[in-house]
Write a protein that holds these residues in place. Structure first.
Motif, PDB file in Angstrom:
ATOM      1  N   HIS A 126       0.843  -1.198   0.000  1.00  0.00           N
ATOM      2  CA  HIS A 126       0.000   0.000   0.000  1.00  0.00           C
ATOM      3  C   HIS A 126       0.880   1.250   0.000  1.00  0.00           C
ATOM      4  CE1 HIS A 126      -3.194  -2.826   0.827  1.00  0.00           C
ATOM      5  NE2 HIS A 126      -2.545  -3.224   1.911  1.00  0.00           N
ATOM      6  N   HIS A 127       1.929   1.195   0.794  1.00  0.00           N
ATOM      7  CA  HIS A 127       2.872   2.318   0.880  1.00  0.00           C
ATOM      8  C   HIS A 127       3.727   2.408  -0.375  1.00  0.00           C
ATOM      9  CE1 HIS A 127       4.947   5.350   3.252  1.00  0.00           C
ATOM     10  NE2 HIS A 127       6.116   4.775   3.031  1.00  0.00           N
ATOM     11  N   SER A 149       3.504  -9.539   0.266  1.00  0.00           N
ATOM     12  CA  SER A 149       2.823  -8.453   0.960  1.00  0.00           C
ATOM     13  C   SER A 149       3.153  -8.484   2.449  1.00  0.00           C
ATOM     14  CB  SER A 149       1.317  -8.529   0.757  1.00  0.00           C
ATOM     15  OG  SER A 149       0.763  -9.582   1.510  1.00  0.00           O
TER      16      SER A 149
END
Length: 403
Positions: free
Chosen positions: A155-156, A346
């Motif tokens: 996400h980052h 992830s």
């Protein structure tokens, strides 16, 4: 449980990011209480941003270090952790002799280097970052093993997560430049060979493609020698084709600005998360683009490789020509790359693995006899392979059993 995370010196580096992000995710997703113990450095900023409590550790030029063991024992006395999670062999030695052998504090060791260190005690649960290394450790007689892939916060680290346009403007990169990016520590071990090969390749490719630029993000002991090589390349081309930015605590704008990323390890995984075509440059002449055809190979061996010893630049130049010369493939290759890293690396999925490993390690309390035998073996290996003065080595040798 409370976990004391014993990390490297907090310089800018991929393993430091891994330790910090996994500790924070253990807290947020699994309810553990982590505290970070490490020698201070620039990445304290990231730890603070993640809300981690930080305990400073002293510097150490030799491991095991008496100063760090004393500081670790004091931290353990105050914090009373259920587990010490040590990152790589130097921290493992300090934790093993400082609190595991003497006080039976449970210990988990994570190795993210591309080798199986002989120094790690056999009875300690040890994780490696690739299936190939787990297999190699098992072949070497170890059985307390786990797989912990390098995590990526997808996400980052994602397309549009940072402003690549501003990065280009800051470093004089035009919108129509084709930009190669490397994010790396500039050090001799592992990294320098690939960095030098890429800068040398630019001396040729920069003539063929006048809008081609190469940006190196990072700092370290090899920076001066790399700067000299970059100056030679730029002089030969008559333009600033190679740009060194120094280290960036947040290198995401560099990934965002890239058309193609060249690198290895965690840096190349973050490039995949940004959906960037990526060329992996390893050691001894290894070079290979990440593609659907090579993905399974890289999943097994990691984003790294050993070549046949031919350290010439011709293979790298051929791979760069193939990838850079087909911009119409960038979108498809980038989409495949991001899907691959989301499925396998992830932060959420890797932290689930770590949660189970922490529980296993905390529940395992080897007998003193096992810990002592392991400690003697490791001490013998350390002395045999070190720069300890011969007289001291002989004294220690008389105290260690022959195996």
């Amino acid at each position: 449980m409370k976990v004391l995370v014993f990390a490297h010196r907090l310089e800018v580096g991929g393993t430091q990011v891994n330790a910090i992000e996994l500790a924070a995710e253990l807290r947020d997703a699994h309810g553990h209480d982590p505290v970070l113990f490490a020698t201070p450095g620039p990445m304290v900023e990231l730890a603070t941003a993640k809300g981690l409590r930080f305990l400073p550790a002293p510097e150490a030029s030799w491991n095991p270090s008496w100063a760090r063991m004393r500081a670790l024992r004091e931290a353990v006395r105050r914090e009373k952790p259920d587990l010490v999670h040590a990152w790589d062999w130097p921290q493992c030695l300090d934790a093993y002799y400082g609190v595991h052998l003497t006080r039976a504090v449970p210990l988990l060791v994570t190795v993210m280097s591309m080798a199986v260190p002989r120094l790690i005690p056999h009875a300690v649960l040890t994780t490696f970052g690739t299936p190939e290394l787990v297999d190699a450790a098992r072949s070497a007689g170890r059985d307390r093993l786990g797989l912990l892939l390098p995590p990526v916060d997808v996400h980052h680290n994602a397309p549009h997560a940072a402003n690549g346009g501003k990065f280009r403007a800051r470093y004089g990169l035009a919108p129509d430049d084709t930009v190669l990016v490397t994010v790396s520590r500039l050090v001799e071990h592992l990294k320098l060979e690939g960095l030098r090969r890429t800068v040398r390749a630019m001396a040729v490719l920069g003539r063929e493609t006048p809008r081609l630029r190469f940006v190196v993000v990072g700092d370290g002991t090899a920076r001066q020698s790399l700067e000299r090589l970059a100056e030679q390349t730029n002089t030969a081309l008559g333009r600033p084709a190679v740009v060194l930015t120094g280290a960036l605590v947040d290198p995401r704008p560099a990934y965002s600005a890239a058309d193609v990323v060249v690198g290895m390890g965690g840096s190349s995984l973050r490039a995949l998360a940004f959906a960037k075509p990526t060329i992996v440059v390893g050691e001894q002449g290894f070079v290979s683009a990440f593609t659907p055809e090579t993905a399974d190979q890289f999943l097994y061996q990691g984003m790294y490789g050993l070549g046949d010893g031919d350290e010439g630049d011709h293979r790298l130049m051929a791979e760069l020509r193939r990838i850079v010369g087909a911009p119409e493939r960038f979108g498809r290759l980038g989409a495949f790359s991001r899907d691959f890293v989301v499925r396998h690396y992830s932060l959420e999925s890797v932290t689930r693995q770590l949660d189970g490993l922490c529980r296993d390690a905390a529940a395992d309390r080897p007998a003193l006899r096992v810990r002592a035998t392991d400690g003697v073996r490791t001490a013998a290996v350390r002395v045999a392979g070190s720069a300890v003065p011969q007289t001291l080595r002989a004294r220690i040798g008389r105290l260690t059993p022959r195996t």
